[in-house]
Design a protein around this motif. Structure first.
Motif, PDB file in Angstrom:
ATOM      1  N   ASP A  77       0.742  -1.248   0.006  1.00  0.00           N
ATOM      2  CA  ASP A  77       0.086   0.035   0.101  1.00  0.00           C
ATOM      3  C   ASP A  77       0.815   1.063  -0.098  1.00  0.00           C
ATOM      4  OD1 ASP A  77      -2.355  -1.568   0.027  1.00  0.00           O
ATOM      5  OD2 ASP A  77      -2.722  -1.197   2.151  1.00  0.00           O
ATOM      6  N   GLU A 114       2.266   1.693  -3.497  1.00  0.00           N
ATOM      7  CA  GLU A 114       1.330   2.144  -4.453  1.00  0.00           C
ATOM      8  C   GLU A 114       1.189   3.724  -4.170  1.00  0.00           C
ATOM      9  OE1 GLU A 114      -0.576   0.616  -6.972  1.00  0.00           O
ATOM     10  OE2 GLU A 114       0.859  -1.125  -6.733  1.00  0.00           O
ATOM     11  N   GLN A 115       1.253   4.112  -2.948  1.00  0.00           N
ATOM     12  CA  GLN A 115       0.834   5.600  -2.711  1.00  0.00           C
ATOM     13  C   GLN A 115       2.044   6.441  -3.287  1.00  0.00           C
ATOM     14  OE1 GLN A 115       0.221   5.963   1.312  1.00  0.00           O
ATOM     15  NE2 GLN A 115      -2.018   4.996   1.320  1.00  0.00           N
ATOM     16  N   GLY A 132       4.071   5.483  -5.462  1.00  0.00           N
ATOM     17  CA  GLY A 132       4.175   5.552  -7.080  1.00  0.00           C
ATOM     18  C   GLY A 132       2.986   6.634  -7.579  1.00  0.00           C
ATOM     19  N   ARG A 133       2.060   6.728  -6.837  1.00  0.00           N
ATOM     20  CA  ARG A 133       0.915   7.547  -7.293  1.00  0.00           C
ATOM     21  C   ARG A 133       1.398   8.821  -7.176  1.00  0.00           C
ATOM     22  NH1 ARG A 133      -2.664   3.529  -5.195  1.00  0.00           N
ATOM     23  NH2 ARG A 133      -2.725   4.533  -3.241  1.00  0.00           N
ATOM     24  N   ALA A 134       2.042   9.309  -6.142  1.00  0.00           N
ATOM     25  CA  ALA A 134       2.536  10.749  -5.704  1.00  0.00           C
ATOM     26  C   ALA A 134       3.829  10.848  -6.850  1.00  0.00           C
ATOM     27  CB  ALA A 134       3.231  10.468  -4.429  1.00  0.00           C
ATOM     28  N   ASP A 135       4.549  10.136  -7.156  1.00  0.00           N
ATOM     29  CA  ASP A 135       5.597  10.255  -8.330  1.00  0.00           C
ATOM     30  C   ASP A 135       5.025  10.637  -9.524  1.00  0.00           C
ATOM     31  OD1 ASP A 135       7.509   9.880  -6.069  1.00  0.00           O
ATOM     32  OD2 ASP A 135       8.455   8.275  -6.998  1.00  0.00           O
ATOM     33  N   LYS A 136       3.985   9.856  -9.802  1.00  0.00           N
ATOM     34  CA  LYS A 136       3.305  10.000 -11.124  1.00  0.00           C
ATOM     35  C   LYS A 136       2.616  11.280 -11.340  1.00  0.00           C
ATOM     36  CE  LYS A 136       0.592   7.814 -14.576  1.00  0.00           C
ATOM     37  NZ  LYS A 136      -0.633   6.780 -14.747  1.00  0.00           N
ATOM     38  N   GLN A 137       2.003  11.605 -10.226  1.00  0.00           N
ATOM     39  CA  GLN A 137       1.368  12.912 -10.145  1.00  0.00           C
ATOM     40  C   GLN A 137       2.341  14.221 -10.180  1.00  0.00           C
ATOM     41  OE1 GLN A 137      -0.919  13.677  -6.717  1.00  0.00           O
ATOM     42  NE2 GLN A 137      -2.259  15.274  -7.999  1.00  0.00           N
TER      43      GLN A 137
END
Length: 71
Positions: free
Chosen positions: A37, A40-41, A43-48
């Motif tokens: 988890d 995943e968080q 990864g989402r922050a980096d992608k954003q």
């Protein structure tokens, strides 16, 4: 735990995952996590934060490694 692992990696004390574990066309983000988890968080922050990141993936080998794909 996450901060300690990431800090150790930044100082070069924690080795990157084995090349065999690296997914094709993916770059190790130099971040490790204690749970899927949290990975995943991250990864989402980096992608954003970076529009050049097309996808992210988490793999596990004792800790969770974050991989980024720019293609």
């Amino acid at each position: 735990m996450v901060g300690a692992a990431t800090g150790a990696l930044a100082m070069g004390l924690l080795a990157a995952p084995a090349a065999a574990a690296q997914p094709a066309d993916w770059v190790f983000s130099h971040q490790t996590f204690s749970s899927s988890d949290a990975c995943e968080q991250g990864g989402r922050a980096d992608k954003q934060a970076d529009r050049n990141i097309k996808a992210f993936k988490c793999t596990q080998d004792g800790v969770w490694y974050l991989w980024l794909n720019y293609t």
